[in-house]
Design a protein around this motif. Structure first.
Motif, short mmCIF file in Angstrom:
data_model
loop_
_atom_site.label_atom_id
_atom_site.label_comp_id
_atom_site.label_asym_id
_atom_site.label_seq_id
_atom_site.Cartn_x
_atom_site.Cartn_y
_atom_site.Cartn_z
N UNK A 90 -0.84 -0.42 -3.25
CA UNK A 90 -0.24 0.40 -2.22
C UNK A 90 -0.16 1.86 -2.66
N UNK B 165 -3.55 3.47 -2.87
CA UNK B 165 -4.02 3.89 -1.54
C UNK B 165 -3.34 5.18 -1.10
N UNK B 166 -2.04 5.25 -1.38
CA UNK B 166 -1.30 6.46 -1.03
C UNK B 166 -1.85 7.65 -1.81
N UNK C 251 -4.91 8.94 -0.35
CA UNK C 251 -4.63 9.77 0.83
C UNK C 251 -4.24 11.19 0.41
N UNK D 235 14.60 16.72 1.56
CA UNK D 235 15.29 15.83 2.51
C UNK D 235 14.31 14.91 3.22
N UNK D 236 13.18 15.49 3.65
CA UNK D 236 12.19 14.69 4.38
C UNK D 236 11.54 13.66 3.46
N UNK E 255 12.97 12.19 1.07
CA UNK E 255 13.94 11.11 0.84
C UNK E 255 14.05 10.13 2.02
N UNK E 256 13.55 10.53 3.19
CA UNK E 256 13.63 9.60 4.32
C UNK E 256 12.41 8.68 4.39
N UNK E 257 11.46 8.87 3.48
CA UNK E 257 10.21 8.10 3.61
C UNK E 257 10.20 6.87 2.70
N UNK E 258 9.58 5.79 3.17
CA UNK E 258 9.60 4.53 2.43
C UNK E 258 8.60 4.47 1.28
N UNK F 297 6.31 10.65 -4.77
CA UNK F 297 5.96 11.63 -3.73
C UNK F 297 5.99 13.06 -4.24
N UNK G 157 1.75 14.56 -5.04
CA UNK G 157 1.32 15.08 -3.75
C UNK G 157 0.07 15.95 -3.81
#
Lengths: 330, 268
Positions: free
Chosen positions: B4, B7-8, B11, B103-104, B106-109, B115, B119
């Motif tokens: 997983x 794959x990320x 991307x 913040x954004x 931290x909202x991602x699974x 992350x 990146x």
């Protein structure tokens, strides 16, 4: 089961106070004076699945803090919160896959890339199966009317176009709950209106639960049947927008246009005079007396036109903020 | 799980590649700058070794000119990996905290550390990486004497451990940005520290050597892999390097989580 339930939520920040000047900064390195600020004092509410609720309040009222707690970014000081049955700040992937946070002033799209590339990235982060991804993207592109923009670098888009793409990026994994923090901030009136239409339509189609903060009254007026008004970290009003005006505005407004110049006539016996021009006058009278006053004026003067209006919701809210009065709809 | 994140990562790489096509000038400039950088350090090495025959460490270990070329090649490899994969990400962390874009994240699974660490990729480092490999090859050839496949494989493994150690140390230091929000310059602190690994640890006097091999294990970045390649270190260093890398990665994650808890309760 409600989609969102909040009980006695409280959040206190501790920040250090910086003394002025260079010497103050140096002292601050050694000993700091802390200041506690209560951003959210005590908030409780429930939101049912499919509701579109507006969260209104002046700057610093605690709207964004509450939204960040609900989306799992921040830990509350105390209180109980459930969003889709999860405790948000545990940040369980099962929860994160079902919600989205969009902030008007913070973008997740990569500036130098076409929005489509950021969508592909979100597909991987949320592990959306390719088939579902394409179907959803197609649906959203259709709804937002941005087909031509997908392959243009985000930096070349207008602010309104960018916000549409931000919304698409946050909806691709089909969340059940969407938190929107000032999504129309800085947009021109036309773009604001279009963003509102999309949100409304999307809510209608998918029954997604949306909690939106804004300080544009128009956003809330058009989108939300229910508003939660918050001031100084407390809920001041929670209920239908229409009832808010009836409940808090005990005055109505009469605007009378006369067939001849009114000169120096005195209307004070009808109510408080708000404005006057050569041919017209606006008077505020108690709600109960409004029809009576109107007929009295029609009888007494040579009237060309008369209009009875509610006080604007915006003004009512401004007054609530100013007075700090509390109350909830029964 | 691994699949997983792989794959990320693909991307992310894809994103960065698309951007690259748009900024080709920047790409070529990076290649040029990095090549110059490595070239100048080789020139420096040449000048020094025109005067001295070899470096002799305090323990008596001898580093000839050829050994030093191999060490510098290894350093170029490590540095290019860090500048391609780590710097573009960790250099942005304090900005992300300040602007609240964290913040954004931290909202991602997906793991927040992953992350913010993975990146961005700078492809400009690729050429320098290849250059580093060539330098190591030339050094080995000049030196003569065979290198076994096994030795080469262990060398690659140890360089990888060195990379992970450097990443973890770097990540630990940028995480301090949660306390000192204006910490953009921490990278400038890390660069000179990293450069310590340009020389064999043996040339540093006792206490410093102790610090660089245990407290801040810089010795494992370049010296140990090269020693192994030249057959001068026991194979047990593999276990040590693996242990240190794993421990530091764990520590960096624990410290990150600790810092996040503070962020969650203190920020607005």
């Amino acid at each position: 089961m409600p989609a969102i339930s909040v009980h006695h939520l409280r959040k206190i920040y501790r920040t250090h106070v910086k003394e002025p000047g260079l010497w103050g900064s140096v002292k601050g390195l050694v000993r700091r004076h802390y200041l506690t600020k209560e951003a959210v004092a005590d908030i409780s509410f429930e939101i049912q699945p499919g509701e579109f609720v507006g969260f209104l309040g002046p700057n610093g009222a605690g709207k964004t803090t509450t939204l960040k707690i609900l989306s799992g970014v921040l830990h509350p000081t105390s209180g109980e919160v459930r969003v889709l049955g999860h405790i948000p700040w545990k940040r369980e992937p099962a929860f994160q896959r079902q919600m989205s946070l969009v902030m008007g002033q913070k973008n997740q799209l990569w500036w130098d890339l076409p929005a489509y590339e950021s969508f592909v990235l979100n597909r991987e982060i949320y592990e959306v199966p390719p088939k579902q991804f394409h179907a959803k993207l197609e649906e959203l592109v259709e709804l937002f009317g941005v087909r031509d923009l997908l392959h243009v670098q985000v930096r070349k888009l207008s602010l309104g176009e960018r916000m549409k793409c931000e919304l698409i990026a946050s909806l691709l994994h089909s969340p059940l709950v969407l938190f929107l923090d000032e999504p129309t901030i800085g947009l021109d009136v036309v773009s604001q209106k279009r963003i509102r239409e999309f949100l409304k339509e999307y809510n209608r189609r998918t029954h997604i639960t949306i909690l939106l903060t804004s300080h544009y009254m128009e956003d809330v007026k058009e989108l939300c049947e229910r508003v939660i008004i918050i001031n100084f970290g407390r809920i001041v009003y929670d209920g239908a927008l229409a009832h808010l005006v009836e409940r808090y505005a005990d005055q109505k407004r009469l605007t009378i246009t006369f067939a001849e110049a009114i000169n120096h006539q005195d209307f004070s016996r009808f109510g408080k005079e708000l404005a006057r021009s050569e041919f017209s006058v606006t008077i505020e009278t108690p709600r109960a007396a409004a029809t009576h006053v109107a007929s009295e004026i029609l009888r007494t003067y040579n009237v060309a036109d008369i209009a009875i209006e509610e006080v604007e919701a915006e003004e009512v809210i401004r007054e609530i903020f100013a007075s700090g009065e509390a109350g909830t709809e029964p | 799980m691994m699949r997983r994140y792989f794959k990320l990562y693909l991307a992310y790489v894809r994103n960065c590649f698309v951007r690259l096509l748009d900024y080709r000038g920047e790409f070529y400039m990076q290649i040029f700058a990095w090549t110059m950088w490595t070239g100048l350090s080789l020139l420096f090495l040449y000048v020094v070794f025109a005067q001295v025959g070899e470096l002799r460490g305090v323990t008596g270990e001898r580093w000839t000119r050829e050994d030093m070329i191999i060490l510098n090649g290894t350093f170029a490899i490590l540095e290019s990996l860090l500048h391609a994969l780590v710097v573009p990400n960790l250099g942005r962390l304090s900005e992300q905290i300040r602007h609240g874009t964290l913040d954004l994240v931290l909202t991602k699974p997906a793991s927040a550390q992953f992350q913010v660490s993975a990146r961005y990729v700078h492809f400009g480092g690729v050429f320098n990486f290849l250059l580093g490999c060539v330098i190591v090859g030339v050094g080995l050839k000049m030196r003569g004497g065979g290198v076994t496949w096994q030795g080469a494989a262990i060398y690659v493994y140890l360089v990888l451990c060195g990379f992970l150690i450097a990443y973890a140390l770097w990540f630990l230091s940028v995480t301090l940005a949660f306390w000192f929000v204006r910490l953009d310059n921490i990278g400038w602190l890390f660069d000179p520290i990293l450069r310590i690994a340009r020389f064999p640890m043996d040339i540093y006097p006792g206490q410093l050597k102790f610090i660089f091999t245990t407290v801040v294990p810089l010795g494992f970045l370049t010296t140990v892999p090269v020693q192994t390649l030249l057959g001068r270190a026991p194979l047990t260093v593999m276990a040590t390097a693996t242990g240190i890398a794993a421990a530091l990665l764990y520590l960096s994650n624990a410290f990150w989580k600790f810092a996040l808890r503070r962020y969650e309760s203190a920020s607005s």
